[in-house]
Structures are given as C-alpha cells and as structure tokens.
Scaffold this motif. Sequence first.
Motif, short mmCIF file in Angstrom:
data_model
loop_
_atom_site.label_atom_id
_atom_site.label_comp_id
_atom_site.label_asym_id
_atom_site.label_seq_id
_atom_site.Cartn_x
_atom_site.Cartn_y
_atom_site.Cartn_z
N ASN A 147 -13.09 22.44 -31.08
CA ASN A 147 -12.33 23.58 -31.59
C ASN A 147 -13.30 24.66 -32.04
OD1 ASN A 147 -13.15 22.89 -34.31
ND2 ASN A 147 -11.59 21.28 -34.26
N GLU A 148 -12.73 25.77 -32.48
CA GLU A 148 -13.55 26.93 -32.83
C GLU A 148 -14.51 26.66 -33.98
OE1 GLU A 148 -11.32 30.93 -32.51
OE2 GLU A 148 -9.77 29.41 -32.82
N SER A 149 -14.12 25.77 -34.90
CA SER A 149 -14.95 25.50 -36.07
C SER A 149 -16.28 24.85 -35.69
CB SER A 149 -14.19 24.62 -37.06
OG SER A 149 -13.94 23.34 -36.51
N GLN A 150 -16.34 24.25 -34.51
CA GLN A 150 -17.58 23.60 -34.07
C GLN A 150 -18.54 24.57 -33.39
OE1 GLN A 150 -16.68 20.08 -31.71
NE2 GLN A 150 -14.78 19.76 -32.82
N LEU A 151 -18.11 25.79 -33.16
CA LEU A 151 -18.93 26.76 -32.45
C LEU A 151 -19.58 27.74 -33.43
CD1 LEU A 151 -16.52 27.61 -29.50
CD2 LEU A 151 -18.28 25.83 -29.59
N LYS A 152 -20.71 28.26 -33.04
CA LYS A 152 -21.39 29.31 -33.80
C LYS A 152 -21.72 30.42 -32.83
CE LYS A 152 -25.25 30.20 -36.93
NZ LYS A 152 -26.47 29.63 -37.58
N LEU A 153 -20.92 31.49 -32.87
CA LEU A 153 -21.05 32.56 -31.89
C LEU A 153 -22.19 33.50 -32.24
CD1 LEU A 153 -17.29 33.51 -31.33
CD2 LEU A 153 -18.63 31.64 -30.33
N CYS A 154 -22.87 33.96 -31.20
CA CYS A 154 -23.90 34.99 -31.36
C CYS A 154 -23.19 36.33 -31.50
CB CYS A 154 -24.83 34.99 -30.15
SG CYS A 154 -26.06 36.31 -30.17
N GLU A 155 -23.22 36.91 -32.69
CA GLU A 155 -22.41 38.10 -32.99
C GLU A 155 -22.81 39.31 -32.16
OE1 GLU A 155 -22.60 38.79 -37.14
OE2 GLU A 155 -21.47 36.98 -37.68
N THR A 156 -24.05 39.37 -31.72
CA THR A 156 -24.48 40.54 -30.95
C THR A 156 -24.06 40.45 -29.48
OG1 THR A 156 -26.62 39.50 -30.52
CG2 THR A 156 -26.44 40.93 -32.46
N GLU A 157 -23.70 39.25 -29.01
CA GLU A 157 -23.38 39.09 -27.60
C GLU A 157 -21.96 38.59 -27.34
OE1 GLU A 157 -26.25 37.00 -25.20
OE2 GLU A 157 -27.89 37.46 -26.57
N VAL A 158 -21.43 37.80 -28.25
CA VAL A 158 -20.14 37.15 -28.03
C VAL A 158 -19.14 37.56 -29.10
CG1 VAL A 158 -18.93 34.95 -27.76
CG2 VAL A 158 -21.29 35.19 -26.95
N GLU A 159 -18.01 38.10 -28.66
CA GLU A 159 -16.97 38.50 -29.60
C GLU A 159 -15.97 37.39 -29.86
OE1 GLU A 159 -13.51 41.93 -29.79
OE2 GLU A 159 -15.49 42.42 -29.01
N GLN A 160 -15.65 36.60 -28.83
CA GLN A 160 -14.68 35.53 -28.98
C GLN A 160 -15.02 34.36 -28.09
OE1 GLN A 160 -11.11 37.74 -27.94
NE2 GLN A 160 -10.27 37.41 -29.98
N ALA A 161 -14.65 33.16 -28.55
CA ALA A 161 -14.63 31.97 -27.71
C ALA A 161 -13.18 31.68 -27.37
CB ALA A 161 -15.26 30.79 -28.44
N ILE A 162 -12.90 31.40 -26.12
CA ILE A 162 -11.52 31.26 -25.66
C ILE A 162 -11.37 29.96 -24.88
CG2 ILE A 162 -9.67 32.32 -24.29
CD1 ILE A 162 -11.10 35.00 -24.64
N PHE A 163 -10.51 29.08 -25.38
CA PHE A 163 -10.21 27.84 -24.68
C PHE A 163 -8.95 28.06 -23.85
CE2 PHE A 163 -13.31 25.30 -26.81
CZ PHE A 163 -13.38 25.78 -28.11
N VAL A 164 -9.07 27.96 -22.55
CA VAL A 164 -7.92 28.18 -21.66
C VAL A 164 -7.52 26.86 -21.02
CG1 VAL A 164 -7.05 29.41 -19.64
CG2 VAL A 164 -8.68 30.53 -21.17
N PRO A 165 -6.27 26.41 -21.22
CA PRO A 165 -5.82 25.17 -20.58
C PRO A 165 -5.90 25.26 -19.06
CG PRO A 165 -4.29 25.85 -22.31
CD PRO A 165 -5.24 27.00 -22.10
N ILE A 166 -6.39 24.21 -18.44
CA ILE A 166 -6.54 24.20 -16.99
C ILE A 166 -5.18 24.32 -16.30
CG2 ILE A 166 -7.24 22.74 -15.03
CD1 ILE A 166 -9.56 21.75 -16.73
N ARG A 167 -4.13 23.77 -16.91
CA ARG A 167 -2.80 23.85 -16.30
C ARG A 167 -2.34 25.30 -16.19
NH1 ARG A 167 0.83 20.19 -19.43
NH2 ARG A 167 2.40 21.03 -18.02
N ASP A 168 -2.74 26.16 -17.13
CA ASP A 168 -2.36 27.58 -17.05
C ASP A 168 -3.13 28.28 -15.95
OD1 ASP A 168 -0.65 27.13 -19.12
OD2 ASP A 168 -1.88 28.10 -20.66
N LEU A 169 -4.37 27.87 -15.72
CA LEU A 169 -5.17 28.47 -14.65
C LEU A 169 -4.64 28.10 -13.27
CD1 LEU A 169 -8.68 27.80 -16.20
CD2 LEU A 169 -7.57 30.02 -15.99
N CYS A 170 -3.87 27.00 -13.20
CA CYS A 170 -3.31 26.55 -11.92
C CYS A 170 -1.90 27.08 -11.69
CB CYS A 170 -3.28 25.03 -11.88
SG CYS A 170 -4.92 24.27 -11.91
N ASN A 171 -1.33 27.74 -12.66
CA ASN A 171 0.02 28.28 -12.52
C ASN A 171 0.00 29.45 -11.53
OD1 ASN A 171 2.54 29.50 -12.79
ND2 ASN A 171 2.62 29.21 -15.01
N PRO A 172 0.73 29.36 -10.42
CA PRO A 172 0.71 30.45 -9.43
C PRO A 172 1.13 31.80 -10.00
CG PRO A 172 1.78 28.48 -8.53
CD PRO A 172 1.57 28.23 -9.99
#
Length: 284
Positions: free
Chosen positions: A174-199
């Motif tokens: 989850n997001e709490s386990q990540l430490k984003l580089c503020e100068t390069e990354v604005e957001q971390a986004i977890f996208v379900p694979i089932r949504d990526l397969c939705n036509p």
Amino acid sequence: MNYMYLYFTKRISNKFFSTTAILNKHFSPDNIFSPLNKVKFQECSNIDHRWTYNADHLMKIRQAAVLVPLCIVDPADYSLENVQIPLIPSSSILFIRRTKFLFRNSGDISFPGGIFEIDKDQSLKDTALRETLEEVGLNPDRIDLWSELNPFPSRDLKTLITPFVGFVSGGFINESQLKLCETEVEQAIFVPIRDLCNPNNIAHTQYKIAGKMTYSLPIYFVKPPKNNHNKFIDIKSKSLEDSKIRIWGLTAIILHHVLKILLPPSVYGYKIPLIPKIETITNI
C-alpha cells in the motif's frame, strides 16, 4: 406473487455470481502471479539481444530501463469500484505520475525507471532497480525479477528503453510502504489488472510521420481506486472522461505486451488495429 419474475431474477442472479466467480479466478493473485506465468515471462526474455555497455556505444544512443511492478493490493485498503462482492486481494500494477516540473514526460503516467548511469549501474537491471528505489522507495530485496523484455525505442529514436518485469514480494502493498521522490514523482497509482483488461477502458491513438498516419498504439483510460482515507489517486483527464488516468505512449506499449503474456486471449484479447495510410488526393 409473480413467480415468473422470481424465476428470471434467480437465473440472472446465478449467472451474475457465476461470471463474477470466473473473473475472480482469472484475476486472483494465485492465478496471475503463478510460477507458470513467471516461466512464460522468462521464455520471452530477449537473451540474444542484450546490450553491452561501453563508452562508444553509449555515445550513439542512450540506454534506459523501467520496472513493471506486479503487486497485490489488500482490498480492505481501498474502495474498489466495479469490483463485485466477495472482494479478493487485487492483482495490480504499480504506476507513477511524474511531477509537472520535469523537463521530459512531466505529468505523464509511467513505470518507475530512468537512464543508465555508467558510474552507478553494472547493467540495465541495476538501472531499473536503482531508479525504482530512488523514485518510490521499493527495496530491491522485495522485487522478484521475472524477466527482461525486448527493448523499445523512444519516439525520437534517441533512447532505447528495456522493460523488466518483477513481482513485489512480502505480502500486500500500500501507499504507506512507499517513499516517493518529491522532485520526480507526484503520485503512486495502483491499477487493478482487471480494469486494464476491460475493453471499455481501452482505445487506440494514431500517430503520424511526415503528415501521414502510419501506425496506431493502445491507450488505456482507467479510474484508480479510492483509498479509505478519501484521497483520490487519479488525475483529471480531458480525454473520454474526467478523473480517469490516461496511460499512453511507450508505457502503454510495454503494458500491452505484459498483459498479452500475463493473461490468455479470452481475458485480455485486445488487438491493436491496423490503420491504413491515408493518401491525399490532389488531382480531382
């Protein structure tokens, strides 16, 4: 009492839950992140065309690498839309949104990654792991590398990008386990694979060279889940619908190839349409 109504309602209900069960099986972590799929990716590794790193070659074309992080998201952490009960751990892919202050690819959705640095990296695998650590704070010890895929050239043909596919081990992420580089990354986004397969979430975009349409590439529009802290992890998009992220360009090409290997055609059957060249007729 309308028994006919109850009969059809029961049939529809049974069909609905049967379809949901089939989908849950296809997209379950045990199925998607199975040892068999890992072997499939390893068989696709382009061993014969791995690049060597020397000063003369690096002066001609830049080398870069990205990591496609396959991961499991706990459904208790998110309110997933369009996911039917019973909820299962979400087989997902981790993307990042670049900050608006970068010179290249600002605001784009991409995979963690960057340019090969000869003073830091022994190989492109090192590049992918180092950049992932720097950008989102994922330790290389948590990443089970599955495969090195064929490299893809950038649009300007000045950079060659090699994708690495890896599974984020150690249980749910989850997001709490990540430490984003503020100068390069604005957001971390977890996208379900089932949504990526939705036509309904897949389209294509057409590219031109010298004013002529020559090829088309996939483009994905998905609405990421909302976490339980009421923070939306999406961006506004002027294409198709607002509040959907747009995955396109080289990231979409890599994603398309990963999904083709990861899932059977009955689950992910999208084919990039061939767009014929459009010739301009001047003598009419």
